[in-house]
Design a protein around this motif. Structure first.
Motif, PDB file in Angstrom:
ATOM      1  N   UNK A  21       0.828  -1.209   0.000  1.00 41.06           N
ATOM      2  CA  UNK A  21       0.000   0.000   0.000  1.00 41.06           C
ATOM      3  C   UNK A  21       0.860   1.256   0.000  1.00 41.06           C
ATOM      4  N   UNK A  22       2.052   1.143   0.586  1.00 35.97           N
ATOM      5  CA  UNK A  22       2.930   2.307   0.716  1.00 35.97           C
ATOM      6  C   UNK A  22       4.377   1.825   0.742  1.00 35.97           C
ATOM      7  N   UNK A  23       5.228   2.537  -0.008  1.00 39.43           N
ATOM      8  CA  UNK A  23       6.654   2.238  -0.009  1.00 39.43           C
ATOM      9  C   UNK A  23       7.394   3.526   0.341  1.00 39.43           C
ATOM     10  N   UNK A  24       8.141   3.501   1.426  1.00 36.85           N
ATOM     11  CA  UNK A  24       8.950   4.640   1.854  1.00 36.85           C
ATOM     12  C   UNK A  24      10.412   4.229   1.839  1.00 36.85           C
ATOM     13  N   UNK A  25      11.265   5.184   1.542  1.00 39.21           N
ATOM     14  CA  UNK A  25      12.697   4.884   1.542  1.00 39.21           C
ATOM     15  C   UNK A  25      13.475   6.098   2.033  1.00 39.21           C
ATOM     16  N   UNK A  26      14.679   5.819   2.472  1.00 39.41           N
ATOM     17  CA  UNK A  26      15.586   6.866   2.921  1.00 39.41           C
ATOM     18  C   UNK A  26      17.013   6.376   2.682  1.00 39.41           C
ATOM     19  N   UNK A  27      17.926   7.293   2.548  1.00 39.24           N
ATOM     20  CA  UNK A  27      19.333   6.956   2.364  1.00 39.24           C
ATOM     21  C   UNK A  27      20.180   8.026   3.035  1.00 39.24           C
ATOM     22  N   UNK A  58       8.404  -4.442  -6.484  1.00 40.51           N
ATOM     23  CA  UNK A  58       7.197  -4.083  -5.742  1.00 40.51           C
ATOM     24  C   UNK A  58       6.547  -2.855  -6.354  1.00 40.51           C
ATOM     25  N   UNK A  59       5.219  -2.816  -6.299  1.00 38.39           N
ATOM     26  CA  UNK A  59       4.492  -1.607  -6.676  1.00 38.39           C
ATOM     27  C   UNK A  59       3.211  -1.553  -5.849  1.00 38.39           C
ATOM     28  N   UNK A  60       2.765  -0.339  -5.609  1.00 39.97           N
ATOM     29  CA  UNK A  60       1.578  -0.143  -4.783  1.00 39.97           C
ATOM     30  C   UNK A  60       0.316  -0.232  -5.633  1.00 39.97           C
TER      31      UNK A  60
END
Length: 112
Positions: A21-27, A58-60
């Motif tokens: 439902x949701x994909x969050x990322x950080x670097x 993956x995709x929402x």
């Protein structure tokens, strides 16, 4: 060995059927502050022991078919660039770019 390290984190929120439902990322070296959101991701990692690629695609639910077509096209373009940079295989990279033009035409998307 260098102490210089970078970190990438990905968090995927799933519905009751394990659909993203949701994909969050950080670097650690990402431009801008804080966590970023995306609708789709392709992650490929080379396993040298097995001589095999590990994949996570993956995709929402909110990712539209038109967005997916553009996402694929842009990914294919960057793969051609990476192939050329990593292997100096200019001819094959150019062949891949020709295919990306064909792909964009057949998918009826604009090359942006």
């Amino acid at each position: 060995m260098s102490d210089n390290k970078k970190e990438i984190s990905i968090t995927v929120e799933l519905d009751d059927n394990n659909v993203p439902e949701k994909i969050d990322w950080n670097a650690t070296d990402k431009e801008g502050e804080g966590i970023a959101n995306c609708k789709a991701m392709f992650l490929s990692m080379w396993d040298p022991k097995k001589q095999d690629t590990l994949r996570l695609d993956l995709w929402t639910k909110e990712m539209t078919k038109d967005e997916m077509k553009i996402f694929f096209h842009q990914t294919l373009v960057t793969m051609a660039d990476t192939l050329e940079n990593a292997t100096e295989e200019e001819g094959m990279a150019e062949d891949m770019r020709d295919f990306t033009a064909y792909f964009a035409d057949k998918m009826e998307i604009l090359d942006s």
